[in-house]
Write a protein that holds these residues in place. Sequence first.
Motif, PDB file in Angstrom:
ATOM      1  N   LYS A  10      39.180  56.540  13.921  1.00  0.00           N
ATOM      2  CA  LYS A  10      39.425  56.551  12.403  1.00  0.00           C
ATOM      3  C   LYS A  10      39.101  58.282  12.249  1.00  0.00           C
ATOM      4  O   LYS A  10      38.730  58.575  10.878  1.00  0.00           O
ATOM      5  CB  LYS A  10      38.314  55.875  11.737  1.00  0.00           C
ATOM      6  CG  LYS A  10      38.621  54.274  11.906  1.00  0.00           C
ATOM      7  CD  LYS A  10      37.998  53.401  10.761  1.00  0.00           C
ATOM      8  CE  LYS A  10      38.302  52.173  10.925  1.00  0.00           C
ATOM      9  NZ  LYS A  10      37.783  51.054  10.149  1.00  0.00           N
ATOM     10  N   PRO A 263      37.485  56.844   0.033  1.00  0.00           N
ATOM     11  CA  PRO A 263      37.947  55.688  -0.409  1.00  0.00           C
ATOM     12  C   PRO A 263      37.000  54.891  -1.531  1.00  0.00           C
ATOM     13  O   PRO A 263      35.897  55.045  -1.423  1.00  0.00           O
ATOM     14  CB  PRO A 263      37.609  54.666   1.026  1.00  0.00           C
ATOM     15  CG  PRO A 263      37.418  56.071   1.948  1.00  0.00           C
ATOM     16  CD  PRO A 263      36.797  57.131   1.417  1.00  0.00           C
ATOM     17  N   PHE A 265      38.186  51.508  -2.859  1.00  0.00           N
ATOM     18  CA  PHE A 265      38.987  50.265  -2.840  1.00  0.00           C
ATOM     19  C   PHE A 265      38.282  49.242  -3.698  1.00  0.00           C
ATOM     20  O   PHE A 265      37.301  49.225  -3.851  1.00  0.00           O
ATOM     21  CB  PHE A 265      39.086  49.600  -1.461  1.00  0.00           C
ATOM     22  CG  PHE A 265      39.674  50.752  -0.383  1.00  0.00           C
ATOM     23  CD1 PHE A 265      40.705  51.687  -0.918  1.00  0.00           C
ATOM     24  CD2 PHE A 265      38.878  51.028   0.913  1.00  0.00           C
ATOM     25  CE1 PHE A 265      41.353  52.548   0.111  1.00  0.00           C
ATOM     26  CE2 PHE A 265      39.657  51.858   1.760  1.00  0.00           C
ATOM     27  CZ  PHE A 265      40.567  52.696   1.400  1.00  0.00           C
ATOM     28  N   SER A 274      40.587  48.946   3.832  1.00  0.00           N
ATOM     29  CA  SER A 274      39.730  49.988   4.630  1.00  0.00           C
ATOM     30  C   SER A 274      40.824  50.341   6.265  1.00  0.00           C
ATOM     31  O   SER A 274      40.504  51.173   6.897  1.00  0.00           O
ATOM     32  CB  SER A 274      38.551  49.978   5.035  1.00  0.00           C
ATOM     33  OG  SER A 274      38.052  48.673   5.550  1.00  0.00           O
ATOM     34  N   PRO A 277      45.083  52.406   6.154  1.00  0.00           N
ATOM     35  CA  PRO A 277      45.551  53.555   6.468  1.00  0.00           C
ATOM     36  C   PRO A 277      45.756  54.010   7.820  1.00  0.00           C
ATOM     37  O   PRO A 277      46.585  54.925   8.208  1.00  0.00           O
ATOM     38  CB  PRO A 277      44.475  54.555   5.772  1.00  0.00           C
ATOM     39  CG  PRO A 277      43.782  53.609   4.598  1.00  0.00           C
ATOM     40  CD  PRO A 277      43.850  52.262   5.396  1.00  0.00           C
ATOM     41  N   ARG A 285      47.732  59.580   6.017  1.00  0.00           N
ATOM     42  CA  ARG A 285      46.536  58.686   5.625  1.00  0.00           C
ATOM     43  C   ARG A 285      45.536  58.969   4.218  1.00  0.00           C
ATOM     44  O   ARG A 285      45.548  58.062   3.519  1.00  0.00           O
ATOM     45  CB  ARG A 285      45.583  58.813   7.024  1.00  0.00           C
ATOM     46  CG  ARG A 285      46.078  58.199   8.272  1.00  0.00           C
ATOM     47  CD  ARG A 285      45.052  58.285   9.293  1.00  0.00           C
ATOM     48  NE  ARG A 285      45.767  57.778  10.292  1.00  0.00           N
ATOM     49  CZ  ARG A 285      45.021  57.717  11.684  1.00  0.00           C
ATOM     50  NH1 ARG A 285      43.845  58.494  11.844  1.00  0.00           N
ATOM     51  NH2 ARG A 285      45.710  57.328  12.877  1.00  0.00           N
ATOM     52  N   GLN A 286      45.526  60.119   4.200  1.00  0.00           N
ATOM     53  CA  GLN A 286      44.762  60.773   2.921  1.00  0.00           C
ATOM     54  C   GLN A 286      45.708  59.949   1.624  1.00  0.00           C
ATOM     55  O   GLN A 286      45.385  59.406   0.767  1.00  0.00           O
ATOM     56  CB  GLN A 286      44.738  62.152   2.824  1.00  0.00           C
ATOM     57  CG  GLN A 286      43.862  62.455   3.989  1.00  0.00           C
ATOM     58  CD  GLN A 286      42.702  61.550   4.143  1.00  0.00           C
ATOM     59  OE1 GLN A 286      42.020  61.409   3.379  1.00  0.00           O
ATOM     60  NE2 GLN A 286      42.393  61.105   5.745  1.00  0.00           N
ATOM     61  N   ILE A 289      45.174  56.498   1.314  1.00  0.00           N
ATOM     62  CA  ILE A 289      43.923  55.949   0.775  1.00  0.00           C
ATOM     63  C   ILE A 289      43.898  56.114  -0.858  1.00  0.00           C
ATOM     64  O   ILE A 289      43.411  55.379  -1.314  1.00  0.00           O
ATOM     65  CB  ILE A 289      42.857  56.919   1.448  1.00  0.00           C
ATOM     66  CG1 ILE A 289      42.776  56.561   2.854  1.00  0.00           C
ATOM     67  CG2 ILE A 289      41.702  56.791   0.704  1.00  0.00           C
ATOM     68  CD1 ILE A 289      41.695  57.475   3.753  1.00  0.00           C
ATOM     69  N   ASN A 293      43.235  53.246  -3.221  1.00  0.00           N
ATOM     70  CA  ASN A 293      42.328  53.340  -4.310  1.00  0.00           C
ATOM     71  C   ASN A 293      42.761  52.944  -5.620  1.00  0.00           C
ATOM     72  O   ASN A 293      42.007  52.269  -6.460  1.00  0.00           O
ATOM     73  CB  ASN A 293      41.989  54.771  -4.508  1.00  0.00           C
ATOM     74  CG  ASN A 293      40.760  55.411  -3.354  1.00  0.00           C
ATOM     75  OD1 ASN A 293      40.484  54.314  -2.674  1.00  0.00           O
ATOM     76  ND2 ASN A 293      40.717  56.460  -3.117  1.00  0.00           N
TER      77      ASN A 293
END
Length: 444
Positions: A10, A263, A265, A274, A277, A285-286, A289, A293
């Motif tokens: 991660k 994050p 969520f 979670s 991504p 990925r960002q 996220i 969100n």
Amino acid sequence: MRHLNPWESKSADHLVLSFEGTFDSAAPVEDELGPFFESLEEYAGEWMPDVVSGKRVRRYSRDSVWKALRERRVERVTFLGLCRTQEPALDMSLSLSLPPLSPELSALIHIDSLPLFAGRAPCERLMEMFRAWALRYPPSHAFAHSSADNQLSGSPSFGRDDETVWRDGFDKVYELSWLNVFGSRLVETVGRERVLTTPAHLVEELPNGSVLLVLRPTPADFASEESRVAQARAHVHLRPELDFDTVLRTLRERSAALALVEPRFHPDLAPLLSRLPYEFAQSERQQKIAELNAFQPPEPEEWLPSALPSDVENPERVLSDYDDLSEGLVAVLHTKVPSIFEETPESLTDLDFYFWKESFPTRYLRDLIDSHTAPALGAYLGRTLVRRLGGTWVPRQKLEESQVRVGKRVWLPFLRARRYMQSCEALLDYSLTQFFREAERHRD
């Protein structure tokens, strides 16, 4: 022998290293590749591989390397993999092109994670390794950079079709990485004096005509404003037809796309969201996220304030049928979703993730989903409500009317499962995880 997989990490980013050089294919492989592994062993330090993967997996040694290359050899190529059993995780591949192809040595390395290279010592060792490789195996092009930023740059095609990439390779400076090795042919194309006067942390001409160019002392701050300005200035120096402001704007946009997003969520779906991504490329990925969100699933509507009376003649037999449906699902999916045996909220989340990752509603026949998968899921979901929330089945002739009484509400797991399986988007809108959590809140 279990080894770490950086693609399961991660970490926000990796360091990616790519080296493409030439070698003497007529020489014994042990003699020709010995210097490659000598440099690796001397300079890798914290990320030195300890596992060699051929047709078998072995502890790292030179003998293991030679065995792997012999095992994997086919008519025109041979290759092997190298990795680690301890952090940092490593994914390294080495391939050799053999006659009648042009003899080429290609190494691609992903090291988890980029912050490992925030200090100067590991970066200087990396420079030494590239210098040694470039001297022994004259390269066409080599680089080390952020993996996520490298993806955003369009590497290795840079907008070209596959045939053009295969024909031309890195025939001009499409992109500048933190560390670059330009082969002599590319240096002559750009202009040797121009290359040697590039504004950068290090510009070194090697005896074979290659040039080692390092933009900054370390790559860890590649996305900072100072680093982006240095990158744009060096790139425009090497490609004077480019516009500095345009290049810098593009680099800043890439930095913004890679900026860490905290994050936030939906609380019911956080255990599921979670995980999503990390199924996308690091460069995405960002953004994913941020999208997750903002995701707000509709409130579950598959419930009634009071139960419809059971209208089946033999409730025990119907409940036995539900058990058969649920156990059939467990039998089919237990190897892919091991937690399915447990009938817990966590197993529901694992199922949500599995079906989403597989794009299940689009990959399988609709008739099969509607007649088998959705009913089996409904039965499994209902059994989880019974087992974990103290629910009670109220069976009905029409499957989607069958209910589980939990507290003052009755829930419709078969209806939820049918809606859930309508599309890939529905897997999130009608997740099993959220349905359980909503029922749990109304248990008392």
